[in-house]
Design an enzyme around this catalytic site. Structure first.
Site, PDB file in Angstrom:
ATOM      1  N   SER A  36      17.233  10.430  16.372  1.00  0.00           N
ATOM      2  CA  SER A  36      18.171  10.242  17.472  1.00  0.00           C
ATOM      3  C   SER A  36      18.591   8.772  17.488  1.00  0.00           C
ATOM      4  CB  SER A  36      17.546  10.644  18.806  1.00  0.00           C
ATOM      5  OG  SER A  36      16.338   9.953  19.002  1.00  0.00           O
ATOM      6  N   HIS A  68      20.748  15.791  18.660  1.00  0.00           N
ATOM      7  CA  HIS A  68      20.158  15.924  17.330  1.00  0.00           C
ATOM      8  C   HIS A  68      21.023  16.900  16.553  1.00  0.00           C
ATOM      9  CE1 HIS A  68      15.960  14.255  18.352  1.00  0.00           C
ATOM     10  NE2 HIS A  68      16.779  13.960  19.344  1.00  0.00           N
ATOM     11  N   HIS A  94      10.845  18.481  15.922  1.00  0.00           N
ATOM     12  CA  HIS A  94       9.709  17.708  16.440  1.00  0.00           C
ATOM     13  C   HIS A  94       8.535  18.619  16.786  1.00  0.00           C
ATOM     14  CE1 HIS A  94      13.235  15.137  17.251  1.00  0.00           C
ATOM     15  NE2 HIS A  94      12.407  14.115  17.147  1.00  0.00           N
ATOM     16  N   TYR A  96       6.918  18.658  19.474  1.00  0.00           N
ATOM     17  CA  TYR A  96       6.977  19.099  20.873  1.00  0.00           C
ATOM     18  C   TYR A  96       7.814  20.363  21.061  1.00  0.00           C
ATOM     19  CZ  TYR A  96      11.363  16.358  20.953  1.00  0.00           C
ATOM     20  OH  TYR A  96      12.592  15.837  20.668  1.00  0.00           O
ATOM     21  N   GLU A  97       8.555  20.765  20.021  1.00  0.00           N
ATOM     22  CA  GLU A  97       9.320  22.006  20.127  1.00  0.00           C
ATOM     23  C   GLU A  97       8.413  23.232  20.093  1.00  0.00           C
ATOM     24  OE1 GLU A  97      13.006  21.926  17.684  1.00  0.00           O
ATOM     25  OE2 GLU A  97      12.685  19.771  17.625  1.00  0.00           O
ATOM     26  N   ALA A 124      14.151   6.746  16.698  1.00  0.00           N
ATOM     27  CA  ALA A 124      14.261   5.902  17.887  1.00  0.00           C
ATOM     28  C   ALA A 124      12.895   5.945  18.552  1.00  0.00           C
ATOM     29  CB  ALA A 124      15.319   6.448  18.827  1.00  0.00           C
ATOM     30  N   MET A 211       7.803  10.161  18.797  1.00  0.00           N
ATOM     31  CA  MET A 211       7.391  11.568  18.685  1.00  0.00           C
ATOM     32  C   MET A 211       7.747  12.184  17.339  1.00  0.00           C
ATOM     33  SD  MET A 211       8.526  12.707  22.536  1.00  0.00           S
ATOM     34  CE  MET A 211       8.329  11.563  23.921  1.00  0.00           C
ATOM     35  N   SER A 212       7.881  11.350  16.309  1.00  0.00           N
ATOM     36  CA  SER A 212       8.298  11.910  15.003  1.00  0.00           C
ATOM     37  C   SER A 212       7.694  11.127  13.846  1.00  0.00           C
ATOM     38  CB  SER A 212       9.830  11.870  14.903  1.00  0.00           C
ATOM     39  OG  SER A 212      10.291  10.537  14.815  1.00  0.00           O
ATOM     40  N   ASN A 235      13.847   1.601  23.866  1.00  0.00           N
ATOM     41  CA  ASN A 235      13.367   1.359  25.238  1.00  0.00           C
ATOM     42  C   ASN A 235      12.034   0.627  25.171  1.00  0.00           C
ATOM     43  OD1 ASN A 235      12.523   4.363  24.429  1.00  0.00           O
ATOM     44  ND2 ASN A 235      10.939   3.542  25.788  1.00  0.00           N
ATOM     45  N   HIS A 247      16.071   9.671  28.904  1.00  0.00           N
ATOM     46  CA  HIS A 247      16.615  10.104  27.606  1.00  0.00           C
ATOM     47  C   HIS A 247      18.045   9.601  27.427  1.00  0.00           C
ATOM     48  CE1 HIS A 247      16.959  12.521  24.004  1.00  0.00           C
ATOM     49  NE2 HIS A 247      17.961  13.209  24.503  1.00  0.00           N
TER      50      HIS A 247
HETATM   51  I1  8IG Z   1      13.501   6.873  21.950  1.00  0.00           I
HETATM   52  O1  8IG Z   1       8.688   5.347  24.905  1.00  0.00           O
HETATM   53  C1  8IG Z   1      11.630   7.036  22.447  1.00  0.00           C
HETATM   54  N1  8IG Z   1      10.821   7.956  21.923  1.00  0.00           N
HETATM   55  N2  8IG Z   1       6.338   8.694  22.826  1.00  0.00           N
HETATM   56  N3  8IG Z   1       7.513   6.990  23.894  1.00  0.00           N
HETATM   57  C2  8IG Z   1       7.467   8.039  23.014  1.00  0.00           C
HETATM   58  N4  8IG Z   1       8.510   8.439  22.312  1.00  0.00           N
HETATM   59  C3  8IG Z   1       9.647   7.762  22.503  1.00  0.00           C
HETATM   60  C4  8IG Z   1       9.766   6.688  23.383  1.00  0.00           C
HETATM   61  C5  8IG Z   1       8.649   6.284  24.114  1.00  0.00           C
HETATM   62  N5  8IG Z   1      11.034   6.250  23.334  1.00  0.00           N
END
Ligand code: 8IG
Length: 272
Positions: A36, A68, A94, A96-97, A124, A211-212, A235, A247
């Site tokens: 992303s 995505h 991912h 988490y899906e 990201a 998360m990837s 972030n 997000h």
């Molecule tokens: I963009 O702050 C993104 N992906 N786990 N934590 C986690 N995944 C992210 C973050 C974050 N920012």
């Protein structure tokens, strides 16, 4: 019948054969996975020879997260040593899906079975290291797998000492000495971390959190490809600034940095 879950590597071989048929290219040389915030950076690579939906290849589930892409592109890029055939995935699956780890790594396995010797994984992420600023790209030097999930099954005791190619990191830093390097912590999500979890990760040595990337890096390396990971900090991680995480803001930060990331990617590909 063999499927993605009973024979994941066999399914990657099947998908690679279909890729060769769809593109008319027997082999590809390098793969890029655009996370992303990176999808528009792919446009800096020029005009692809082919673009199709990822679901045109066997074994891929339809993408589920907004922003995505779910597309695959094939490029013929002019490099210093002739034409480089690049396979670009716009978006990824991912953990988490909830579909398991097999779909998460199917793209990189397909790429390696299609001939790719190097895999560039972009993402990201949140910045844990207080020196990082939003919009900054960071090379992944190493990772912490906090999910404990490996894409490998059985007695496949793969060494991960040099998981993130030292050779390619050195090439990239010679091109851009301002590039930072950091340790990426893999978090399942989809909820972000608590501030306490971010403090824990910082103590453990993490600079970045996302998360990837981690399962894909392990799967690609296990099949013999060189791996590069580039994170775009979009972030500050939870508790770092006191701001809440959204997000939408993450996507906006990614968009703002896309031009710069496109330039970086072009440089990467010509060096590999
Ligand atoms: I963009 O702050 C993104 N992906 N786990 N934590 C986690 N995944 C992210 C973050 C974050 N920012």
């Amino acid at each position: 019948m063999s499927d993605l879950y009973s024979d994941p590597v066999g399914m990657a071989v099947t998908a690679a054969a279909e890729l060769a048929r769809l593109t008319g290219k027997e082999k590809h040389d390098v793969a890029l996975v655009m996370g992303s915030g990176w999808i528009s950076a792919a446009d800096a690579l020029g005009t692809p020879t082919h673009e199709f939906s990822i679901t045109d290849l066997p074994g891929f589930p339809a993408p589920t997260v907004a922003g995505h892409g779910g597309k695959v592109r094939s490029y013929d890029l002019q490099g210093i040593n002739g034409t480089i055939r690049a396979l670009v995935f716009l978006g990824r699956t991912h953990l988490y899906e909830g579909k398991g780890v097999e779909p998460v790594v199917h793209g990189v396995r397909t790429a390696v079975k299609a001939g790719c010797k190097a895999v560039v994984l972009t993402n990201a992420c949140g910045g844990i290291n207080r020196d990082y600023i939003v919009g900054q790209p960071v090379l992944i030097r190493d990772h912490l797998s906090l999910t404990g999930i490996s894409p490998l099954i059985g007695a496949d005791f793969v060494d991960l000492t040099d998981l993130y190619s030292k050779r390619i990191r050195a090439l990239l830093k010679s091109e851009d000495p301002s590039l930072a390097e950091g340790v990426y912590a893999h978090w399942r999500g989809p909820s972000y971390e608590t501030p306490a979890e971010i403090s824990m990760m910082r103590i453990m040595g993490a600079d970045l959190v996302g998360m990837s990337t981690v399962p894909e890096a392990v799967a690609a390396h296990a099949l013999g490809a060189e791996v590069v990971g580039i994170s775009l900090v979009t972030n500050a991680a939870a508790g770092v600034t006191g701001e809440k995480l959204s997000h939408e803001e993450v996507m906006a930060a990614g968009k703002a940095a896309a031009g710069k990331m496109g330039e970086l990617l072009s440089k990467v590909l010509h060096k590999i």
